[in-house]
Design a protein around this motif. Structure first.
Motif, PDB file in Angstrom:
ATOM      1  N   ALA A   6       0.860  -1.184   0.000  1.00 59.88           N
ATOM      2  CA  ALA A   6       0.000   0.000   0.000  1.00 59.88           C
ATOM      3  C   ALA A   6       0.890   1.226   0.000  1.00 59.88           C
ATOM      4  CB  ALA A   6      -0.905   0.002   1.234  1.00 59.88           C
ATOM      5  N   GLY A   7       0.537   2.204  -0.792  1.00 59.05           N
ATOM      6  CA  GLY A   7       1.327   3.417  -0.847  1.00 59.05           C
ATOM      7  C   GLY A   7       0.878   4.318  -1.984  1.00 59.05           C
ATOM      8  N   GLU A   8       1.763   5.234  -2.318  1.00 58.72           N
ATOM      9  CA  GLU A   8       1.460   6.203  -3.375  1.00 58.72           C
ATOM     10  C   GLU A   8       2.052   5.738  -4.702  1.00 58.72           C
ATOM     11  OE1 GLU A   8       2.434  10.869  -4.487  1.00 58.72           O
ATOM     12  OE2 GLU A   8       3.197  10.011  -2.630  1.00 58.72           O
ATOM     13  N   PRO A   9       1.212   5.637  -5.754  1.00 56.70           N
ATOM     14  CA  PRO A   9       1.764   5.277  -7.065  1.00 56.70           C
ATOM     15  C   PRO A   9       2.507   6.476  -7.657  1.00 56.70           C
ATOM     16  CG  PRO A   9      -0.631   5.543  -7.191  1.00 56.70           C
ATOM     17  CD  PRO A   9      -0.238   5.775  -5.768  1.00 56.70           C
ATOM     18  N   LEU A  10       3.827   6.337  -7.817  1.00 56.48           N
ATOM     19  CA  LEU A  10       4.648   7.451  -8.294  1.00 56.48           C
ATOM     20  C   LEU A  10       4.765   7.481  -9.806  1.00 56.48           C
ATOM     21  CD1 LEU A  10       7.558   7.409  -5.686  1.00 56.48           C
ATOM     22  CD2 LEU A  10       5.532   8.860  -5.713  1.00 56.48           C
ATOM     23  N   GLU A  11       5.129   6.368 -10.386  1.00 52.69           N
ATOM     24  CA  GLU A  11       5.306   6.281 -11.839  1.00 52.69           C
ATOM     25  C   GLU A  11       4.370   5.199 -12.361  1.00 52.69           C
ATOM     26  OE1 GLU A  11       9.435   5.542 -12.685  1.00 52.69           O
ATOM     27  OE2 GLU A  11      10.062   7.000 -11.177  1.00 52.69           O
ATOM     28  N   LEU A  12       3.404   5.594 -13.173  1.00 53.41           N
ATOM     29  CA  LEU A  12       2.407   4.662 -13.672  1.00 53.41           C
ATOM     30  C   LEU A  12       2.467   4.592 -15.192  1.00 53.41           C
ATOM     31  CD1 LEU A  12      -0.074   2.849 -13.101  1.00 53.41           C
ATOM     32  CD2 LEU A  12      -1.478   4.912 -13.245  1.00 53.41           C
ATOM     33  N   THR A  13       2.655   3.380 -15.707  1.00 52.36           N
ATOM     34  CA  THR A  13       2.581   3.123 -17.140  1.00 52.36           C
ATOM     35  C   THR A  13       1.577   1.988 -17.338  1.00 52.36           C
ATOM     36  OG1 THR A  13       4.269   1.378 -17.271  1.00 52.36           O
ATOM     37  CG2 THR A  13       5.055   3.678 -17.342  1.00 52.36           C
ATOM     38  N   PRO A  14       1.152   1.717 -18.561  1.00 54.13           N
ATOM     39  CA  PRO A  14       0.196   0.618 -18.770  1.00 54.13           C
ATOM     40  C   PRO A  14       0.724  -0.761 -18.374  1.00 54.13           C
ATOM     41  CG  PRO A  14       0.140   2.109 -20.625  1.00 54.13           C
ATOM     42  CD  PRO A  14       1.300   2.535 -19.764  1.00 54.13           C
ATOM     43  N   VAL A  19       5.424   1.987  -6.637  1.00 57.84           N
ATOM     44  CA  VAL A  19       4.651   2.357  -5.452  1.00 57.84           C
ATOM     45  C   VAL A  19       5.624   2.737  -4.345  1.00 57.84           C
ATOM     46  CG1 VAL A  19       3.009   1.559  -3.700  1.00 57.84           C
ATOM     47  CG2 VAL A  19       2.752   0.830  -6.071  1.00 57.84           C
ATOM     48  N   ASP A  20       5.455   3.963  -3.820  1.00 66.56           N
ATOM     49  CA  ASP A  20       6.261   4.444  -2.708  1.00 66.56           C
ATOM     50  C   ASP A  20       5.639   3.923  -1.417  1.00 66.56           C
ATOM     51  OD1 ASP A  20       7.702   5.773  -0.781  1.00 66.56           O
ATOM     52  OD2 ASP A  20       7.026   7.772  -1.338  1.00 66.56           O
ATOM     53  N   HIS A  21       6.377   3.063  -0.735  1.00 68.26           N
ATOM     54  CA  HIS A  21       5.911   2.510   0.541  1.00 68.26           C
ATOM     55  C   HIS A  21       7.036   2.657   1.562  1.00 68.26           C
ATOM     56  CE1 HIS A  21       3.870  -0.096   3.397  1.00 68.26           C
ATOM     57  NE2 HIS A  21       5.037  -0.698   3.568  1.00 68.26           N
ATOM     58  N   GLY A  22       6.834   3.539   2.506  1.00 69.23           N
ATOM     59  CA  GLY A  22       7.840   3.725   3.553  1.00 69.23           C
ATOM     60  C   GLY A  22       9.166   4.234   3.027  1.00 69.23           C
ATOM     61  N   GLY A  23       9.137   5.047   1.994  1.00 70.32           N
ATOM     62  CA  GLY A  23      10.369   5.599   1.450  1.00 70.32           C
ATOM     63  C   GLY A  23      11.073   4.700   0.451  1.00 70.32           C
ATOM     64  N   LEU A  24      10.520   3.521   0.191  1.00 68.31           N
ATOM     65  CA  LEU A  24      11.076   2.613  -0.809  1.00 68.31           C
ATOM     66  C   LEU A  24      10.147   2.587  -2.013  1.00 68.31           C
ATOM     67  CD1 LEU A  24      12.124  -0.454   1.374  1.00 68.31           C
ATOM     68  CD2 LEU A  24      13.631   1.253   0.365  1.00 68.31           C
ATOM     69  N   GLY A  25      10.724   2.542  -3.197  1.00 69.28           N
ATOM     70  CA  GLY A  25       9.924   2.468  -4.420  1.00 69.28           C
ATOM     71  C   GLY A  25       9.899   1.043  -4.936  1.00 69.28           C
ATOM     72  N   TYR A  26       8.737   0.431  -4.918  1.00 67.05           N
ATOM     73  CA  TYR A  26       8.574  -0.943  -5.401  1.00 67.05           C
ATOM     74  C   TYR A  26       8.062  -0.910  -6.835  1.00 67.05           C
ATOM     75  CZ  TYR A  26       9.024  -2.475  -0.572  1.00 67.05           C
ATOM     76  OH  TYR A  26       9.489  -2.728   0.688  1.00 67.05           O
ATOM     77  N   SER A  43      -3.420   7.148  -3.798  1.00 64.98           N
ATOM     78  CA  SER A  43      -2.924   6.052  -2.967  1.00 64.98           C
ATOM     79  C   SER A  43      -3.521   4.756  -3.497  1.00 64.98           C
ATOM     80  CB  SER A  43      -3.303   6.252  -1.496  1.00 64.98           C
ATOM     81  OG  SER A  43      -4.698   6.163  -1.338  1.00 64.98           O
ATOM     82  N   THR A  44      -2.851   3.661  -3.193  1.00 62.18           N
ATOM     83  CA  THR A  44      -3.306   2.380  -3.718  1.00 62.18           C
ATOM     84  C   THR A  44      -2.921   1.253  -2.779  1.00 62.18           C
ATOM     85  OG1 THR A  44      -3.325   0.928  -5.641  1.00 62.18           O
ATOM     86  CG2 THR A  44      -1.211   1.888  -5.061  1.00 62.18           C
ATOM     87  N   LYS A  45      -3.579   0.132  -2.963  1.00 65.62           N
ATOM     88  CA  LYS A  45      -3.228  -1.117  -2.299  1.00 65.62           C
ATOM     89  C   LYS A  45      -3.243  -2.181  -3.378  1.00 65.62           C
ATOM     90  CE  LYS A  45      -4.785  -4.377   1.230  1.00 65.62           C
ATOM     91  NZ  LYS A  45      -5.821  -4.637   2.251  1.00 65.62           N
TER      92      LYS A  45
END
Length: 192
Positions: A6-14, A19-26, A43-45
């Motif tokens: 769960a976190g903020e989607p930073l870079e979204l492509t098709p 996803v930024d979760h706790g300062g890490l980008g997954y 935000s997303t899960k």
């Protein structure tokens, strides 16, 4: 093993999202179905499936547990890898793909990129019974539910995004309790 992120989607492509979760980008590989639900969200899960190989550690993200469950069934079929399963889930939504497999419609399955007739037949033979179980336990729970549809319409009319509203309403209805439209909307407003 990761269940969800769960976190903020930073870079979204098709095909992917960071996803930024706790300062890490997954970096998660996604289908077009998940992409459509993430568009415009702050935000997303996402439910996660990990693929660990000798040369790579990949994460696949799904907006719903149903999509992840179908993905896992597909990759269990010989000759169907994660990318092929993701392409199938990009070509058809979960209910549609489940119906195609359940009905044994190999011609329609072959319309998806990268699926030949032998692979389509293998998917049907291996998954026909399993997809039937999946659709009866998950998809029919929310299909033809007029309270769900009315609550969704009300939330959209209030200005909430359709994808987020559907996700919250479906989570409410999965409890199995019977709710009126008003109860669904009130519960949904707490989570939106």
């Amino acid at each position: 093993m990761l269940e969800f992120i769960a976190g903020e989607p930073l870079e979204l492509t098709p095909t992917s999202v960071v996803v930024d979760h706790g300062g890490l980008g997954y970096l998660l590989q996604i289908s077009m179905q998940t992409y459509a639900q993430l568009e415009g969200q702050s935000s997303t899960k996402l439910y996660v499936h990990e693929v660990l190989r000798e040369d790579a550690h990949e994460l696949y993200g799904f907006a719903t547990k149903d999509e992840r469950a179908l993905f896992r069934l597909l990759i269990a079929v010989s000759g169907v890898g994660p990318n092929t399963a993701r392409l199938l889930l990009s070509s058809y939504d979960v209910a549609e793909l489940s119906a195609i497999i359940r009905d044994g419609d190999s011609a329609r399955l072959c319309r998806a990129k990268g699926i030949g007739s032998k692979t389509a037949q293998r998917i049907i033979v291996d998954l026909q019974a399993k997809v039937g179980e999946l659709t009866t336990t998950t998809s029919t729970l929310h299909k033809h539910n007029t309270n769900r549809d009315e609550a969704l319409f009300a939330l959209i009319a209030l200005g909430f995004p359709r994808a987020a509203s559907e996700r919250v309403i479906d989570a409410i209805l999965k409890s199995g309790e019977s709710h009126t439209v008003e109860q669904i909307v009130k519960l949904a407003l707490r989570d939106l």
